[in-house]
Design a protein around this motif. Structure first.
Motif, short mmCIF file in Angstrom:
data_model
loop_
_atom_site.label_atom_id
_atom_site.label_comp_id
_atom_site.label_asym_id
_atom_site.label_seq_id
_atom_site.Cartn_x
_atom_site.Cartn_y
_atom_site.Cartn_z
N LYS A 139 38.88 17.97 52.19
CA LYS A 139 37.95 17.55 51.13
C LYS A 139 37.05 18.72 50.72
N LYS A 140 36.56 19.44 51.70
CA LYS A 140 35.69 20.60 51.41
C LYS A 140 36.46 21.65 50.61
N GLU A 146 36.67 20.54 47.02
CA GLU A 146 35.38 20.75 46.36
C GLU A 146 35.17 22.22 46.02
N GLN A 176 38.56 23.28 43.50
CA GLN A 176 38.69 22.40 42.33
C GLN A 176 40.04 22.58 41.61
N TYR A 206 38.17 11.14 47.21
CA TYR A 206 37.60 12.24 46.42
C TYR A 206 38.39 12.42 45.11
N ASN A 213 36.97 11.93 41.25
CA ASN A 213 36.75 13.15 40.47
C ASN A 213 37.89 13.54 39.55
#
Length: 440
Positions: A388-389, A392, A395, A420, A424
């Protein structure tokens, strides 16, 4: 003839998740990413580096990876024929490699299991050959090939090491020949030489990724019925009964090896993993068939029926796949998801999940996360958090999801990564079970 059959039935370019793991790993290496450091895998480095080195020499293409995989399966079949010849000079010795090759029609052959088995087959061949005259050379070669098999699949390679080492030990206690201890020493020492390649990485990383992770996480996605294992264990017992009066050490080595190879397949006892490791049984079939002809008509018919049924069972998926799969000469160019991503997803990165890693290679994009796939019953909470990081941070322009592939693994969509993406990214395209999302 066998090679022609292989080329004809593997002249295709499917989007296969198991092949995708190897292709994605080699593609990462081509992009200067370091295995076990920049991206995570829980199998040894052999398969990734084999394809990587082939691409370095011949250029990056699916065809190169597929052609050399076909060659590897072909070499496996030749090894099976050679083992059969060591057991008995029989006109039926062409059938064991033929069964193996027909079985392979169903397999994803760009795979660590397929690469691993060629070394197992030839290690056993040289070991069998060495039992004729206790030649040092044959046991040294067998040891080297055993070590190479560990570099491609750790558990099968280690089981092979145990099988051959313990068989020589048992033989020593039976025959009381001290040369057998020397041969065992040569075999054992030379089996460790290929493993020096692993010194490229810190032992702590190898221990965590190649031992701890598969030991405590991989089994979660491997719950498969053992009916195939039980059936072929029964067939093995039948072969043992047929050959029970044989004094040939080579025959008993193959029986011993087949038992432990069957045990090794219980972790995932499906058609693919079982059919891969049945070559000792295949090699014993000609000798067993000859034994059957001395029985009365009823007993002869009974035994032959069981053997024929066992052959049909193991090649059944290959026959079935011809009916519903665009097997012959299929091309990835017709895959609408690949074409759509290439045209509509700019930038260096995309995310593909939970388990279709071949899309990275096919689109020539990179995975922003360290994991080629993320399945909730296998990967850890820490790995999902790190993924997930990474999403982020990098992208990626698009995310491609296919939940149908992981339905059998009971993947839970309610996780950090999938949530996520849904929060997004917006849905933009669908083809079959594949969904494409684009970043908001």
């Amino acid at each position: 003839g066998l090679f022609f059959i292989l080329v004809f039935f593997h002249a295709n370019h499917p989007l296969n998740s198991d092949e995708g793991v190897i292709l994605n790993g080699a593609w990462n290496l081509m992009n200067n990413r370091q295995l076990y450091v920049d991206f995570f895998e829980f199998v040894p480095p052999g398969s990734f580096y084999l394809i990587f080195w082939l691409w370095k020499i011949f250029g990056v293409s699916y065809f190169i990876a597929k052609f050399f995989s076909v060659v590897i399966v072909f070499l496996s079949s030749i090894g099976i024929y050679k083992i059969s010849q060591e057991i008995s000079k029989n006109r039926l010795n062409y059938f064991p490699p033929l069964i193996f090759i027909i079985s392979s029609i169903y397999w994803p052959i760009i795979n660590y299991n397929t690469f691993n088995i060629v070394f197992i087959i030839w290690a056993i061949y040289f070991f069998v050959k060495g039992l004729s005259n206790y030649s040092d050379k044959n046991f040294i070669i067998s040891g080297l090939l055993t070590g190479l098999s560990i570099l491609f699949l750790q558990q099968k390679g280690i089981i092979l090491l145990f099988i051959l080492f313990s068989f020589l030990l048992i033989l020593f206690f039976k025959e009381k020949k001290y040369k057998l201890l020397k041969l065992n020493f040569y075999f054992f020492i030379f089996s460790f030489l290929p493993l020096l390649f692993l010194l490229k990485w810190p032992l702590k990383i190898l221990y965590e990724d190649l031992i701890i992770f598969p030991l405590f996480n991989y089994t979660e996605t491997c719950s498969i019925s053992l009916y195939l294992f039980v059936f072929f264990l029964f067939v093995l017992l039948l072969i043992i009964w047929l050959l029970r009066k044989e004094k040939n050490k080579k025959i008993w080595l193959l029986i011993y090896a087949q038992f432990f190879l069957l045990i090794s397949a219980t972790l995932r006892a499906d058609f693919y993993h079982i059919s891969l490791i049945l070559f000792p049984l295949h090699s014993l079939l000609p000798a067993s068939w000859e034994k059957i002809k001395f029985f009365n008509l009823l007993t002869k018919s009974y035994f032959r029926l069981i053997i024929l049924v066992s052959i049909l069972i193991i090649i059944f998926p290959s026959i079935l796949i011809l009916n519903y799969y665009p097997l012959l000469f299929s091309s990835i160019q017709k895959n609408k998801i690949i074409s759509y991503v290439k045209e509509n997803c700019p930038g260096k990165y995309i995310y593909v999940g939970p388990f279709i890693p071949g899309i990275y290679f096919e689109t020539k994009k990179l995975n922003p996360t360290q994991n080629s796939f993320l399945i909730t019953n296998q990967q850890t909470k820490k790995q999902f958090l790190e993924a997930k990081k990474a999403l982020e941070k990098y992208q990626p322009s698009c995310a491609v999801l296919n939940y149908q592939i992981v339905a059998k693994f009971k993947h839970n969509k309610n996780n950090l990564v999938d949530n996520y993406i849904l929060d997004n990214y917006k849905f933009i395209f669908q083809e079959g079970n594949c969904l494409v999302y684009k970043i908001n």
